[in-house]
Design a protein around this motif. Structure first.
Motif, PDB file in Angstrom:
ATOM      1  N   ALA A 145       0.831  -1.207   0.000  1.00 44.58           N
ATOM      2  CA  ALA A 145       0.000   0.000   0.000  1.00 44.58           C
ATOM      3  C   ALA A 145       0.865   1.257   0.000  1.00 44.58           C
ATOM      4  CB  ALA A 145      -0.915  -0.002   1.225  1.00 44.58           C
ATOM      5  N   ALA A 146       2.014   1.191   0.679  1.00 47.46           N
ATOM      6  CA  ALA A 146       2.894   2.355   0.753  1.00 47.46           C
ATOM      7  C   ALA A 146       3.354   2.786  -0.637  1.00 47.46           C
ATOM      8  CB  ALA A 146       4.107   2.044   1.630  1.00 47.46           C
ATOM      9  N   ARG A 147       3.579   1.838  -1.516  1.00 51.04           N
ATOM     10  CA  ARG A 147       4.066   2.158  -2.872  1.00 51.04           C
ATOM     11  C   ARG A 147       3.145   3.167  -3.545  1.00 51.04           C
ATOM     12  NH1 ARG A 147       7.764  -1.717  -4.557  1.00 51.04           N
ATOM     13  NH2 ARG A 147       7.711  -0.832  -6.625  1.00 51.04           N
ATOM     14  N   ASN A 174      10.299   2.775   7.998  1.00 47.40           N
ATOM     15  CA  ASN A 174       9.770   1.407   7.994  1.00 47.40           C
ATOM     16  C   ASN A 174      10.597   0.546   8.930  1.00 47.40           C
ATOM     17  OD1 ASN A 174       7.922  -0.532   6.840  1.00 47.40           O
ATOM     18  ND2 ASN A 174       9.710  -1.494   5.902  1.00 47.40           N
ATOM     19  N   ARG A 175       9.922  -0.392   9.612  1.00 47.25           N
ATOM     20  CA  ARG A 175      10.630  -1.281  10.534  1.00 47.25           C
ATOM     21  C   ARG A 175      11.859  -1.889   9.848  1.00 47.25           C
ATOM     22  NH1 ARG A 175       7.497  -6.592  12.444  1.00 47.25           N
ATOM     23  NH2 ARG A 175       7.400  -6.792  10.172  1.00 47.25           N
ATOM     24  N   THR A 176      11.656  -2.432   8.652  1.00 46.28           N
ATOM     25  CA  THR A 176      12.784  -2.979   7.885  1.00 46.28           C
ATOM     26  C   THR A 176      13.309  -1.864   6.978  1.00 46.28           C
ATOM     27  OG1 THR A 176      11.538  -5.039   7.884  1.00 46.28           O
ATOM     28  CG2 THR A 176      13.483  -4.953   6.457  1.00 46.28           C
ATOM     29  N   ASN A 223      -0.092   6.684   8.108  1.00 46.53           N
ATOM     30  CA  ASN A 223       0.270   5.320   8.494  1.00 46.53           C
ATOM     31  C   ASN A 223      -0.160   4.361   7.398  1.00 46.53           C
ATOM     32  OD1 ASN A 223       1.021   2.973   9.918  1.00 46.53           O
ATOM     33  ND2 ASN A 223      -1.114   2.691  10.534  1.00 46.53           N
ATOM     34  N   SER A 224       0.820   3.688   6.788  1.00 47.90           N
ATOM     35  CA  SER A 224       0.485   2.659   5.796  1.00 47.90           C
ATOM     36  C   SER A 224       1.018   1.299   6.248  1.00 47.90           C
ATOM     37  CB  SER A 224       1.039   3.029   4.412  1.00 47.90           C
ATOM     38  OG  SER A 224       2.425   2.770   4.351  1.00 47.90           O
ATOM     39  N   THR A 225       1.373   1.189   7.542  1.00 45.87           N
ATOM     40  CA  THR A 225       1.730  -0.129   8.069  1.00 45.87           C
ATOM     41  C   THR A 225       0.429  -0.832   8.465  1.00 45.87           C
ATOM     42  OG1 THR A 225       1.832   0.410  10.418  1.00 45.87           O
ATOM     43  CG2 THR A 225       3.812   0.870   9.128  1.00 45.87           C
ATOM     44  N   SER A 226       0.525  -2.097   8.805  1.00 43.92           N
ATOM     45  CA  SER A 226      -0.677  -2.791   9.274  1.00 43.92           C
ATOM     46  C   SER A 226      -0.848  -2.645  10.786  1.00 43.92           C
ATOM     47  CB  SER A 226      -0.628  -4.262   8.856  1.00 43.92           C
ATOM     48  OG  SER A 226       0.640  -4.789   9.129  1.00 43.92           O
ATOM     49  N   LYS A 233      -3.840  -6.696  15.296  1.00 44.46           N
ATOM     50  CA  LYS A 233      -2.395  -6.421  15.175  1.00 44.46           C
ATOM     51  C   LYS A 233      -1.953  -5.543  16.340  1.00 44.46           C
ATOM     52  CE  LYS A 233      -1.973  -8.151  10.991  1.00 44.46           C
ATOM     53  NZ  LYS A 233      -1.111  -8.771  10.147  1.00 44.46           N
ATOM     54  N   GLU A 234      -0.628  -5.403  16.451  1.00 44.23           N
ATOM     55  CA  GLU A 234      -0.089  -4.550  17.528  1.00 44.23           C
ATOM     56  C   GLU A 234      -0.478  -3.094  17.303  1.00 44.23           C
ATOM     57  OE1 GLU A 234       4.255  -4.809  18.038  1.00 44.23           O
ATOM     58  OE2 GLU A 234       4.050  -6.845  17.267  1.00 44.23           O
ATOM     59  N   GLU A 235      -0.399  -2.327  18.382  1.00 46.26           N
ATOM     60  CA  GLU A 235      -0.666  -0.888  18.295  1.00 46.26           C
ATOM     61  C   GLU A 235       0.541  -0.189  17.645  1.00 46.26           C
ATOM     62  OE1 GLU A 235      -1.037   2.825  21.423  1.00 46.26           O
ATOM     63  OE2 GLU A 235      -1.043   0.788  22.193  1.00 46.26           O
ATOM     64  N   MET A 267     -10.404   5.884   1.182  1.00 46.94           N
ATOM     65  CA  MET A 267      -9.421   5.428   0.187  1.00 46.94           C
ATOM     66  C   MET A 267      -9.940   4.173  -0.510  1.00 46.94           C
ATOM     67  SD  MET A 267      -5.444   4.327   0.784  1.00 46.94           S
ATOM     68  CE  MET A 267      -4.523   3.422  -0.455  1.00 46.94           C
ATOM     69  N   LEU A 268     -10.490   3.273   0.291  1.00 50.13           N
ATOM     70  CA  LEU A 268     -11.012   2.014  -0.247  1.00 50.13           C
ATOM     71  C   LEU A 268     -12.134   2.268  -1.256  1.00 50.13           C
ATOM     72  CD1 LEU A 268     -11.009  -1.148   0.156  1.00 50.13           C
ATOM     73  CD2 LEU A 268     -12.947  -0.773   1.667  1.00 50.13           C
ATOM     74  N   ILE A 269     -12.994   3.216  -0.931  1.00 47.90           N
ATOM     75  CA  ILE A 269     -14.135   3.474  -1.824  1.00 47.90           C
ATOM     76  C   ILE A 269     -13.697   4.295  -3.038  1.00 47.90           C
ATOM     77  CG2 ILE A 269     -16.496   4.362  -1.986  1.00 47.90           C
ATOM     78  CD1 ILE A 269     -16.811   3.812   0.996  1.00 47.90           C
TER      79      ILE A 269
HETATM   80  P1  NAP Z   1       2.090  -5.224   3.542  1.00 48.27           P
HETATM   81  O1  NAP Z   1       2.561  -5.120   2.135  1.00 48.27           O
HETATM   82  O2  NAP Z   1       2.069  -6.538   4.213  1.00 48.27           O
HETATM   83  O3  NAP Z   1       2.996  -4.203   4.425  1.00 48.27           O
HETATM   84  C1  NAP Z   1       2.878  -4.173   5.828  1.00 48.27           C
HETATM   85  C2  NAP Z   1       3.670  -3.000   6.380  1.00 48.27           C
HETATM   86  O4  NAP Z   1       3.468  -2.949   7.799  1.00 48.27           O
HETATM   87  C3  NAP Z   1       5.195  -3.100   6.175  1.00 48.27           C
HETATM   88  O5  NAP Z   1       5.724  -1.818   6.019  1.00 48.27           O
HETATM   89  C4  NAP Z   1       5.629  -3.738   7.496  1.00 48.27           C
HETATM   90  O6  NAP Z   1       6.986  -3.470   7.827  1.00 48.27           O
HETATM   91  C5  NAP Z   1       4.728  -3.036   8.473  1.00 48.27           C
HETATM   92  N1  NAP Z   1       4.592  -3.811   9.714  1.00 48.27           N
HETATM   93  C6  NAP Z   1       3.920  -4.970   9.886  1.00 48.27           C
HETATM   94  N2  NAP Z   1       4.048  -5.402  11.168  1.00 48.27           N
HETATM   95  C7  NAP Z   1       4.826  -4.480  11.807  1.00 48.27           C
HETATM   96  C8  NAP Z   1       5.319  -4.347  13.131  1.00 48.27           C
HETATM   97  N3  NAP Z   1       5.026  -5.259  14.080  1.00 48.27           N
HETATM   98  N4  NAP Z   1       6.084  -3.264  13.431  1.00 48.27           N
HETATM   99  C9  NAP Z   1       6.378  -2.342  12.495  1.00 48.27           C
HETATM  100  N5  NAP Z   1       5.946  -2.400  11.210  1.00 48.27           N
HETATM  101  C10 NAP Z   1       5.180  -3.467  10.869  1.00 48.27           C
HETATM  102  O7  NAP Z   1       0.605  -4.645   3.689  1.00 48.27           O
HETATM  103  P2  NAP Z   1      -0.109  -3.528   2.796  1.00 48.27           P
HETATM  104  O8  NAP Z   1      -0.825  -4.168   1.673  1.00 48.27           O
HETATM  105  O9  NAP Z   1       0.893  -2.479   2.501  1.00 48.27           O
HETATM  106  O10 NAP Z   1      -1.230  -3.003   3.808  1.00 48.27           O
HETATM  107  C11 NAP Z   1      -0.904  -2.285   4.973  1.00 48.27           C
HETATM  108  C12 NAP Z   1      -2.164  -1.806   5.667  1.00 48.27           C
HETATM  109  O11 NAP Z   1      -2.866  -0.892   4.838  1.00 48.27           O
HETATM  110  C13 NAP Z   1      -3.163  -2.924   5.976  1.00 48.27           C
HETATM  111  O12 NAP Z   1      -3.666  -2.714   7.280  1.00 48.27           O
HETATM  112  C14 NAP Z   1      -4.289  -2.735   4.984  1.00 48.27           C
HETATM  113  O13 NAP Z   1      -5.539  -3.093   5.485  1.00 48.27           O
HETATM  114  C15 NAP Z   1      -4.241  -1.244   4.759  1.00 48.27           C
HETATM  115  N6  NAP Z   1      -4.719  -0.870   3.413  1.00 48.27           N
HETATM  116  C16 NAP Z   1      -5.747   0.009   3.332  1.00 48.27           C
HETATM  117  C17 NAP Z   1      -6.226   0.376   2.086  1.00 48.27           C
HETATM  118  C18 NAP Z   1      -7.376   1.328   1.991  1.00 48.27           C
HETATM  119  O14 NAP Z   1      -7.985   1.403   0.915  1.00 48.27           O
HETATM  120  N7  NAP Z   1      -7.683   2.078   3.019  1.00 48.27           N
HETATM  121  C19 NAP Z   1      -5.632  -0.132   0.929  1.00 48.27           C
HETATM  122  C20 NAP Z   1      -4.553  -1.010   1.054  1.00 48.27           C
HETATM  123  C21 NAP Z   1      -4.106  -1.378   2.316  1.00 48.27           C
HETATM  124  P3  NAP Z   1       8.165  -4.477   7.388  1.00 48.27           P
HETATM  125  O15 NAP Z   1       8.497  -4.096   5.979  1.00 48.27           O
HETATM  126  O16 NAP Z   1       9.241  -4.213   8.345  1.00 48.27           O
HETATM  127  O17 NAP Z   1       7.605  -5.868   7.484  1.00 48.27           O
END
Ligand code: NAP
Length: 274
Positions: free
Chosen positions: A132-134, A152-154, A191-194, A200-202, A245-247
Motif C-alpha cells: 500500500a505504501a508504494r 519502515n521497521r525494515t 500510516n500505511s503499516t498494518s 495487530k499490535e498498536e 481510500m477504499l471506496i
Molecule cells: P504489507 O505489504 O504486508 O505491508 C505491511 C507493512 O506494515 C510493512 O511496512 C511492514 O513493515 C509493516 N509492519 C507490519 N508489522 C509491523 C510491526 N510489528 N512493526 C512495524 N511495522 C510493521 O501490507 P499492505 O498491503 O501495505 O497493507 C498495509 C495496511 O494498509 C493494511 O492494514 C491494509 O488493510 C491497509 N490498506 C488500506 C487500504 C485502503 O484502501 N484504506 C488499501 C490497502 C491497504 P516491514 O516491511 O518491516 O515488514
C-alpha cells in the motif's frame, strides 16, 4: 449485461462486491460484479476465460496485483510507476489495460475530507514500505510533497522503495526508532503499516512534537478510528480515516466498466464497515 468482478485468492474477505453492487443498484445499471477466486496454476487461462465470457474488466487483489501485469497489453502511468495493477479494463480496441487506482483513491480521500488541502510545499512522513505504501508514496510525490520521510521497521525495504521512487520527488529514509524526531518538520503523517489494525499490535508513536496544523491519515480502516487517529485528535490535529481510500479507489474502475461515475455516500461507508 455488463460483467465485472474482483479476482484474488482468497477472495471472500473482499469489500469490492459490496461497493460495486451498491452502485449498480443505486444507478439502476444492468450489470454484475462478482468475487472470483483464481488459482495460481492455470492463472492465464482463467483470466482469458473471463474475457471470453464477456467481462469488461475486473479489480485485482492479493496475490495477483503484480502477476496480472504479464497479461496486460498496456499499463497506465500510475500502474507502471507503482509496479502493481488493481484495475483491468478491456478497451474498445480489444486491448487489455492495467491501471492502478490506489494512488488516486488515497489522494481523493484526503482532498474530499479536508477543504482546500494542498500537498505541495509541505513535508510529509509515511510509515511503512509495503504494497500500500508504494501507491501512497507515488501519489504524495506526484502531488508535489516538498520532502517525504519514509520510515519502515525494515529499513532496507524503505531504501529500495526510495530508490525506485526517487525520480518523482525528494525522499529521505529515516530510522524506525528515530521517526519522532522528524515530526516537528512535517504537515502530514500517514500510516500505511498494518499496525493498529484489529488483531495487530498498536502503532506506538508520541505525537507531542507534531505541529497542531498537521494532518494525520491512517489507511487502516478496521477499526475506523485507530488508536493513532484517536491520539492525533487528542493532540489537536485534523484526521482522515482510511475507509474513503477504499471506496475512492473503486470509482475509476466502475466508471470504465459501467459508464457512470459513482459517488461516495455515508450510507455506502456504513455498509462497507458493517
Ligand atoms: P504489507 O505489504 O504486508 O505491508 C505491511 C507493512 O506494515 C510493512 O511496512 C511492514 O513493515 C509493516 N509492519 C507490519 N508489522 C509491523 C510491526 N510489528 N512493526 C512495524 N511495522 C510493521 O501490507 P499492505 O498491503 O501495505 O497493507 C498495509 C495496511 O494498509 C493494511 O492494514 C491494509 O488493510 C491497509 N490498506 C488500506 C487500504 C485502503 O484502501 N484504506 C488499501 C490497502 C491497504 P516491514 O516491511 O518491516 O515488514
Amino acid at each position: 449485461m455488463i460483467k465485472s468482478g474482483v479476482i484474488g485468492n482468497p477472495i471472500k474477505h473482499s469489500k469490492s462486491p459490496v461497493i460495486h453492487n451498491y452502485w449498480l443498484s443505486k444507478y439502476n445499471i444492468n450489470g454484475s460484479y462478482k468475487a472470483i477466486e483464481i488459482n495460481n496454476n492455470d492463472f492465464e487461462e482463467q483470466i482469458y476465460n473471463l474475457f471470453k465470457k464477456g467481462y469488461a474488466g475486473f479489480n485485482v487483489t492479493i496475490p495477483y496485483k503484480i502477476k496480472i501485469m504479464d497479461i496486460c497489453d498496456c499499463l497506465s502511468d500510475d500502474a507502471r510507476a507503482i509496479g502493481a495493477v488493481n484495475t483491468v479494463v478491456k478497451m474498445k480496441n480489444g486491448k487489455i489495460e492495467g491501471r492502478n487506482t490506489d494512488s488516486s483513491g488515497f489522494i481523493e480521500n484526503i482532498k474530499n475530507n479536508i477543504d482546500n488541502y494542498y500537498f505541495d510545499n509541505n513535508n510529509a512522513m509515511i510509515l511503512g514500505a509495503g504494497g500500500a505504501a508504494r501507491a501512497c508514496i507515488y501519489a504524495l510525490l506526484k502531488e508535489g510533497t516538498k520532502k517525504l520521510y519514509i520510515s519502515n521497521r525494515t529499513k532496507e525495504k524503505a531504501e529500495n522503495l526510495a530508490k525506485e521512487m526517487k525520480e518523482y520527488g525528494n525522499i529521505e529514509v529515516i530510522d524506525w526508532n528515530n521517526k519522532e524526531n522528524y515530526l516537528k518538520d512535517i504537515k502530514l503523517l500517514v500510516n500505511s503499516t498494518s499496525l493498529g489494525m484489529t488483531g495487530k499490535e498498536e502503532l506506538k508513536i508520541n505525537l507531542s512534537s507534531l505541529p497542531k496544523d498537521a494532518l494525520v491519515n491512517d489507511i487502516v480502516y478496521t477499526p475506523l478510528n485507530t488508536q493513532l487517529l484517536c491520539k492525533a485528535k487528542k493532540n489537536g490535529n485534523k484526521i482522515v480515516t482510511g475507509i474513503g481510500m477504499l471506496i475512492h479507489q473503486a470509482i475509476p474502475g466502475f466508471e470504465a466498466w459501467f459508464g457512470v461515475k459513482p459517488k461516495i455516500t455515508q450510507e455506502l461507508e456504513k455498509l462497507v464497515l458493517s
